[in-house]
Every structure is written in C-alpha cells, then in structure tokens.
Design a protein around this motif. Sequence first.
Motif, PDB file in Angstrom:
ATOM      1  N   GLU A 262     105.973  76.304  -5.761  1.00  0.00           N
ATOM      2  CA  GLU A 262     105.940  75.285  -6.804  1.00  0.00           C
ATOM      3  C   GLU A 262     107.361  74.884  -7.169  1.00  0.00           C
ATOM      4  O   GLU A 262     108.315  75.629  -6.957  1.00  0.00           O
ATOM      5  N   GLY A 263     107.488  73.693  -7.711  1.00  0.00           N
ATOM      6  CA  GLY A 263     108.803  73.241  -8.151  1.00  0.00           C
ATOM      7  C   GLY A 263     109.578  72.544  -7.054  1.00  0.00           C
ATOM      8  O   GLY A 263     109.163  72.480  -5.893  1.00  0.00           O
ATOM      9  N   ASP A 264     110.748  72.036  -7.414  1.00  0.00           N
ATOM     10  CA  ASP A 264     111.578  71.265  -6.493  1.00  0.00           C
ATOM     11  C   ASP A 264     112.857  71.986  -6.099  1.00  0.00           C
ATOM     12  O   ASP A 264     113.782  71.363  -5.563  1.00  0.00           O
ATOM     13  N   THR A 265     112.911  73.274  -6.347  1.00  0.00           N
ATOM     14  CA  THR A 265     114.081  74.068  -5.966  1.00  0.00           C
ATOM     15  C   THR A 265     113.616  75.300  -5.202  1.00  0.00           C
ATOM     16  O   THR A 265     112.698  76.001  -5.635  1.00  0.00           O
ATOM     17  N   LEU A 266     114.231  75.570  -4.062  1.00  0.00           N
ATOM     18  CA  LEU A 266     113.893  76.746  -3.273  1.00  0.00           C
ATOM     19  C   LEU A 266     114.852  77.878  -3.605  1.00  0.00           C
ATOM     20  O   LEU A 266     116.071  77.666  -3.663  1.00  0.00           O
ATOM     21  N   ASN A 267     114.312  79.077  -3.818  1.00  0.00           N
ATOM     22  CA  ASN A 267     115.193  80.226  -4.003  1.00  0.00           C
ATOM     23  C   ASN A 267     115.684  80.719  -2.651  1.00  0.00           C
ATOM     24  O   ASN A 267     115.343  80.149  -1.592  1.00  0.00           O
ATOM     25  N   GLU A 268     116.459  81.768  -2.640  1.00  0.00           N
ATOM     26  CA  GLU A 268     117.085  82.238  -1.400  1.00  0.00           C
ATOM     27  C   GLU A 268     116.052  82.651  -0.361  1.00  0.00           C
ATOM     28  O   GLU A 268     116.153  82.291   0.825  1.00  0.00           O
ATOM     29  N   ALA A 269     115.027  83.384  -0.780  1.00  0.00           N
ATOM     30  CA  ALA A 269     113.995  83.822   0.163  1.00  0.00           C
ATOM     31  C   ALA A 269     113.209  82.634   0.713  1.00  0.00           C
ATOM     32  O   ALA A 269     112.892  82.571   1.912  1.00  0.00           O
ATOM     33  N   GLN A 270     112.908  81.677  -0.157  1.00  0.00           N
ATOM     34  CA  GLN A 270     112.176  80.495   0.284  1.00  0.00           C
ATOM     35  C   GLN A 270     113.008  79.663   1.253  1.00  0.00           C
ATOM     36  O   GLN A 270     112.480  79.121   2.237  1.00  0.00           O
ATOM     37  N   SER A 271     114.291  79.573   1.001  1.00  0.00           N
ATOM     38  CA  SER A 271     115.171  78.815   1.901  1.00  0.00           C
ATOM     39  C   SER A 271     115.209  79.450   3.288  1.00  0.00           C
ATOM     40  O   SER A 271     115.229  78.741   4.306  1.00  0.00           O
ATOM     41  N   ARG A 272     115.196  80.787   3.334  1.00  0.00           N
ATOM     42  CA  ARG A 272     115.185  81.459   4.635  1.00  0.00           C
ATOM     43  C   ARG A 272     113.886  81.171   5.383  1.00  0.00           C
ATOM     44  O   ARG A 272     113.897  80.922   6.592  1.00  0.00           O
ATOM     45  N   LEU A 273     112.762  81.197   4.668  1.00  0.00           N
ATOM     46  CA  LEU A 273     111.479  80.927   5.327  1.00  0.00           C
ATOM     47  C   LEU A 273     111.401  79.463   5.762  1.00  0.00           C
ATOM     48  O   LEU A 273     110.861  79.158   6.830  1.00  0.00           O
ATOM     49  N   ALA A 274     111.952  78.548   4.954  1.00  0.00           N
ATOM     50  CA  ALA A 274     112.011  77.147   5.359  1.00  0.00           C
ATOM     51  C   ALA A 274     112.803  76.993   6.657  1.00  0.00           C
ATOM     52  O   ALA A 274     112.434  76.211   7.545  1.00  0.00           O
ATOM     53  N   GLY A 275     113.877  77.781   6.789  1.00  0.00           N
ATOM     54  CA  GLY A 275     114.661  77.750   8.018  1.00  0.00           C
ATOM     55  C   GLY A 275     113.860  78.219   9.223  1.00  0.00           C
ATOM     56  O   GLY A 275     114.014  77.695  10.329  1.00  0.00           O
ATOM     57  N   VAL A 276     112.972  79.205   9.017  1.00  0.00           N
ATOM     58  CA  VAL A 276     112.105  79.685  10.096  1.00  0.00           C
ATOM     59  C   VAL A 276     111.165  78.560  10.542  1.00  0.00           C
ATOM     60  O   VAL A 276     110.962  78.337  11.746  1.00  0.00           O
TER      61      VAL A 276
ATOM     62  N   ARG B 172     111.656  73.026  15.931  1.00  0.00           N
ATOM     63  CA  ARG B 172     112.721  72.709  16.892  1.00  0.00           C
ATOM     64  C   ARG B 172     112.436  73.279  18.276  1.00  0.00           C
ATOM     65  O   ARG B 172     112.801  72.666  19.292  1.00  0.00           O
ATOM     66  N   THR B 173     111.774  74.445  18.357  1.00  0.00           N
ATOM     67  CA  THR B 173     111.717  75.179  19.620  1.00  0.00           C
ATOM     68  C   THR B 173     110.324  75.332  20.222  1.00  0.00           C
ATOM     69  O   THR B 173     110.213  75.721  21.386  1.00  0.00           O
ATOM     70  N   LEU B 174     109.258  75.048  19.477  1.00  0.00           N
ATOM     71  CA  LEU B 174     107.919  75.221  20.046  1.00  0.00           C
ATOM     72  C   LEU B 174     107.709  74.265  21.212  1.00  0.00           C
ATOM     73  O   LEU B 174     108.189  73.129  21.200  1.00  0.00           O
ATOM     74  N   PRO B 175     106.988  74.702  22.248  1.00  0.00           N
ATOM     75  CA  PRO B 175     106.814  73.857  23.445  1.00  0.00           C
ATOM     76  C   PRO B 175     105.980  72.626  23.161  1.00  0.00           C
ATOM     77  O   PRO B 175     105.027  72.664  22.373  1.00  0.00           O
ATOM     78  N   GLU B 176     106.359  71.532  23.803  1.00  0.00           N
ATOM     79  CA  GLU B 176     105.616  70.289  23.654  1.00  0.00           C
ATOM     80  C   GLU B 176     104.354  70.322  24.502  1.00  0.00           C
ATOM     81  O   GLU B 176     104.341  70.850  25.618  1.00  0.00           O
ATOM     82  N   GLU B 177     103.271  69.784  23.972  1.00  0.00           N
ATOM     83  CA  GLU B 177     102.032  69.611  24.715  1.00  0.00           C
ATOM     84  C   GLU B 177     101.937  68.152  25.161  1.00  0.00           C
ATOM     85  O   GLU B 177     102.300  67.249  24.417  1.00  0.00           O
TER      86      GLU B 177
END
Length: 258
Positions: free
Chosen positions: A121-135, A141-146
Amino acid sequence: MPSPLITPARASSDSPLLVAVAEQSGAQRITAPHYHSRGQLLGATRGLLSVDTNSSRWVVPATQAVWIPPGVIHGLRSHGPFEGWSVYVSAASCTDLPDRPRMMTTSGLLREAVARAASWEGDTLNEAQSRLAGVILDEIRTLPEEFLGLPMPQDARLLKIARALSDRPDDERRMEEWAMWAGIAPRTLTRRFVAETGFSFTEWRQRVRLLKSLEMLAAGKSVTTIALDLGYGNVSAFIALFRRTFGATPGRYESLLH
C-alpha cells in the motif's frame, strides 16, 4: 466497462517505480484499447486472456504473461470470469526492459514476487520492497520469450484479411479469393504476408485457428467440436498440430486452464 486496475494518475506517475495488482472477478473483463506511460506485465491466474496491440495478438494461459512497453496501445479480454494480475513499471525503470511487446513464460519466483507486491500500500517503497521490485524487474528482463503470438501485418489490405480471419478463423476461402476480396494481387499477398509477419498466408491462418482453439477449450467445447468448427476435416490432424505447437494435447492443455 470495468474500472481500471489502477487509477489514470497512478498509471502515468513515476512513483513508486512498481505497482502490482491482483484481481478476481465473477465477470468477464474487457478492456478497450488504451495506453499509459508505465510499462505493464500482465497475466492470468487461471483461464485465458486475449491481449491485442497494433502489431500482435496473444492468447495467454496462466503459465505465461505479456509485456507491454510504455506508450503502446493495447486491449484485453478474459475468457470467462477474470482472474489475473498486472505489474506497472515506471517509464524511468523501463529503459533496459524489452522495447517491444512480447510474450514470456513466467517463473515461480515471478508469480510469488508479484503476489507479495500486490499487497503493498502507499506510494513509497521501503528497502525490502525495493529489493523485491528489483527481482521482478530482473525477471521481466531475463525470462525467455515465447513465440506463440500472432504478428499482424501493417499493409491495410493484408490487415483487412487478417482481422476478418481473426473474427472467423473457420472461413474456408482460398488465398486467391481473399486476395480478390481485399483488392491485392495473389502474388503480392503471398510475398508481403511473409515479409510483414514472418509466416506464409497458410501458416498464419493455421496459427489464428490454433489460438482460437485455446479460447474454445477455455469455453468448455470438446476437442472434436473445436476441430470441426475450425475447418479441420480430421480430428487426429488437429490434435497432432496442436501438440506440435503447444507441447501438449488439447485435453492436457484444457486441464491447465481450470
């Protein structure tokens, strides 16, 4: 018309860098063609979605997703009640993500990460959320194209034929008859279809029938009915072609949709 999964203001904002939404509805969802400044990854939790852009069309089962870059016009239709999810990525975070629409096979990691992000919720990501967003961004970016989509031609005459076949894939008119109907020489149709879609006219028509068969499976129609309705005189030939294209028989594929 259903309400947007996120507000127009959020769809055009750069903050937060990622917004995830999951929704389950008892009704079909149809989203008219639109665009926004965020990139979007979308998929089904169950069943099938049809996703259209100006250049391609996909029928998307729950094991796959479609990436739509910022600014690309797209629309969506669920086959049956909507159970799906979307990830909206800020334009600033899309610079090294795919620059054209594409279909990809999702991973368990992506699905679990999206489910977690959808609870934020909200419009700001905490540190843990930012890491998961990066995942999530790494997975996009890397999943194979079908390559199970349907490229649409750009020539207005070919596009007229393609749209008519998309609406009625069981239409049995020969290529020469289609050429006459659209006002194009058969030889030109043959050459330009390959140049603009990567498929011959016959291959393209076969592909649109196979994608239509997925929609019919999701609607609960029998394999025999589907084969005959789509113009296959031999049910076994339809099953063999389906298996070569999708890696499973129609019966096995149907079990994955419900």
